[in-house]
Design a protein around this motif. Structure first.
Motif, PDB file in Angstrom:
ATOM      1  N   GLY A  75      -6.436  17.654   2.902  1.00  0.00           N
ATOM      2  CA  GLY A  75      -6.393  17.460   1.460  1.00  0.00           C
ATOM      3  C   GLY A  75      -6.998  16.127   1.062  1.00  0.00           C
ATOM      4  N   PHE A  76      -6.648  15.681  -0.127  1.00  0.00           N
ATOM      5  CA  PHE A  76      -7.165  14.422  -0.678  1.00  0.00           C
ATOM      6  C   PHE A  76      -6.049  13.389  -0.682  1.00  0.00           C
ATOM      7  N   THR A  77      -6.356  12.195  -0.163  1.00  0.00           N
ATOM      8  CA  THR A  77      -5.367  11.118  -0.129  1.00  0.00           C
ATOM      9  C   THR A  77      -5.823   9.961  -1.006  1.00  0.00           C
ATOM     10  N   SER A  78      -4.968   9.564  -1.923  1.00  0.00           N
ATOM     11  CA  SER A  78      -5.200   8.374  -2.740  1.00  0.00           C
ATOM     12  C   SER A  78      -4.293   7.276  -2.224  1.00  0.00           C
ATOM     13  N   GLU A  79      -4.872   6.117  -1.896  1.00  0.00           N
ATOM     14  CA  GLU A  79      -4.094   4.962  -1.451  1.00  0.00           C
ATOM     15  C   GLU A  79      -4.090   3.917  -2.559  1.00  0.00           C
ATOM     16  N   LEU A  80      -2.899   3.654  -3.091  1.00  0.00           N
ATOM     17  CA  LEU A  80      -2.748   2.608  -4.101  1.00  0.00           C
ATOM     18  C   LEU A  80      -2.539   1.277  -3.396  1.00  0.00           C
ATOM     19  N   ILE A  81      -3.317   0.260  -3.795  1.00  0.00           N
ATOM     20  CA  ILE A  81      -3.198  -1.073  -3.216  1.00  0.00           C
ATOM     21  C   ILE A  81      -2.791  -2.033  -4.329  1.00  0.00           C
ATOM     22  N   ILE A  82      -1.644  -2.665  -4.163  1.00  0.00           N
ATOM     23  CA  ILE A  82      -1.183  -3.670  -5.123  1.00  0.00           C
ATOM     24  C   ILE A  82      -1.449  -5.037  -4.513  1.00  0.00           C
ATOM     25  N   HIS A  83      -2.329  -5.794  -5.147  1.00  0.00           N
ATOM     26  CA  HIS A  83      -2.713  -7.104  -4.634  1.00  0.00           C
ATOM     27  C   HIS A  83      -1.807  -8.196  -5.209  1.00  0.00           C
ATOM     28  N   ARG A 132       0.831  -1.202   0.000  1.00  0.00           N
ATOM     29  CA  ARG A 132       0.000   0.000   0.000  1.00  0.00           C
ATOM     30  C   ARG A 132       0.872   1.260   0.000  1.00  0.00           C
ATOM     31  N   PHE A 133       0.462   2.222  -0.805  1.00  0.00           N
ATOM     32  CA  PHE A 133       1.169   3.494  -0.906  1.00  0.00           C
ATOM     33  C   PHE A 133       0.146   4.633  -0.831  1.00  0.00           C
ATOM     34  N   ASN A 134       0.505   5.688  -0.099  1.00  0.00           N
ATOM     35  CA  ASN A 134      -0.378   6.846   0.035  1.00  0.00           C
ATOM     36  C   ASN A 134       0.228   8.082  -0.611  1.00  0.00           C
ATOM     37  N   CYS A 135      -0.653   8.887  -1.204  1.00  0.00           N
ATOM     38  CA  CYS A 135      -0.241  10.168  -1.788  1.00  0.00           C
ATOM     39  C   CYS A 135      -1.321  11.194  -1.440  1.00  0.00           C
ATOM     40  N   THR A 136      -0.938  12.261  -0.720  1.00  0.00           N
ATOM     41  CA  THR A 136      -1.884  13.294  -0.289  1.00  0.00           C
ATOM     42  C   THR A 136      -1.613  14.584  -1.044  1.00  0.00           C
ATOM     43  N   VAL A 137      -2.667  15.135  -1.654  1.00  0.00           N
ATOM     44  CA  VAL A 137      -2.543  16.375  -2.434  1.00  0.00           C
ATOM     45  C   VAL A 137      -3.519  17.414  -1.913  1.00  0.00           C
ATOM     46  N   SER A 138      -3.171  18.679  -2.099  1.00  0.00           N
ATOM     47  CA  SER A 138      -4.037  19.769  -1.656  1.00  0.00           C
ATOM     48  C   SER A 138      -5.114  20.044  -2.702  1.00  0.00           C
ATOM     49  N   GLU A 139      -6.025  20.898  -2.363  1.00  0.00           N
ATOM     50  CA  GLU A 139      -7.101  21.254  -3.288  1.00  0.00           C
ATOM     51  C   GLU A 139      -6.524  21.864  -4.565  1.00  0.00           C
TER      52      GLU A 139
END
Length: 221
Positions: free
Chosen positions: A84-92, A37-44
């Motif tokens: 902000g907005f956080t996208s979590e990438l999940i590699i199964h 799992r990897f997280n990336c948080t970006v502002s508006e």
């Protein structure tokens, strides 16, 4: 966390839009077959966020339409907060070939990256579970590790104590499939019955894998 900022300017007077990557992904080490799992948080202000694996786009997130998942093994979860907005990438079901650079790219202008290390837990064995050793007899105990990535660190223990590295020799080889084999040979002369343990360790393992042999000492008298 590092903040990566870029601003987009329009030709309308006084109108400028600024966005930033507040927090990028961090390095992850996992065993093959598990999730990463990897997280990336970006502002508006962001519009398109793209996740790349070794330079190849694997998932796209739109601020207006959500995530577009094109590969079954790559999914995402999204979180919105005051930060902000956080996208979590999940590699199964991670595979050895997934190892490498994982990148979070925003609107083709900003990117933040980390590295994924996928490791393989192979097999470990000692041919005999018990061995009879006579007085003054020098014995060789062979421990075989097959199908690891990376090559495991091999150590030996007797009862609860580590054996000095000068007492054993470990040879390593790599196959065409990218997996590593190791053969460790322990040479010693016993004066009593002992339990010998061969341990193989890689970073992703919570505890080393082990194989044991009981050496039964027989006094010649």
């Amino acid at each position: 966390a590092y903040v990566f900022t870029d601003c987009v300017f329009f030709f309308l007077p006084g109108l400028a839009f600024c966005y930033s990557v507040i927090s990028g992904p961090t390095n992850v080490t996992v065993l093959a077959g598990s999730e990463a799992r990897f997280n990336c948080t970006v502002s508006e202000g962001w519009v398109i966020l793209i996740w790349l694996s070794n330079g190849n786009p694997v998932l796209t997130v739109s601020s207006s339409q959500g995530a577009f998942e094109t590969l079954d093994r790559f999914t995402s979860q999204n979180y919105t907060s005051s930060n902000g907005f956080t996208s979590e990438l999940i590699i199964h079901n991670t595979q050895l070939s997934d190892s490498g650079k994982i990148e979070c790219s925003v609107q083709q202008a900003i990117s933040s990256f980390a590295f994924l290390s996928v490791q393989v837990n192979g097999s470990l064995s000692i041919k005999n579970s018990t061995l009879t050793v006579k007085e003054n007899e020098t014995v060789e105990i062979v421990c075989e590790a097959l199908g690891w990535a990376p090559a495991p660190d091999i150590t030996w223990m007797t009862n609860d104590s580590f054996i000095d590295k000068s007492r054993y020799v470990t040879q390593q080889s790599q196959g065409s499939n990218g997996l590593h084999d190791a053969l460790s040979i322990l040479t010693l002369t016993l004066t009593d019955t002992e339990i010998l343990t061969c341990l193989a360790d890689i970073e992703a393992l919570p505890n080393p894998q082990n194989a044991t042999v009981t050496c039964i000492f027989v006094n010649s008298t």
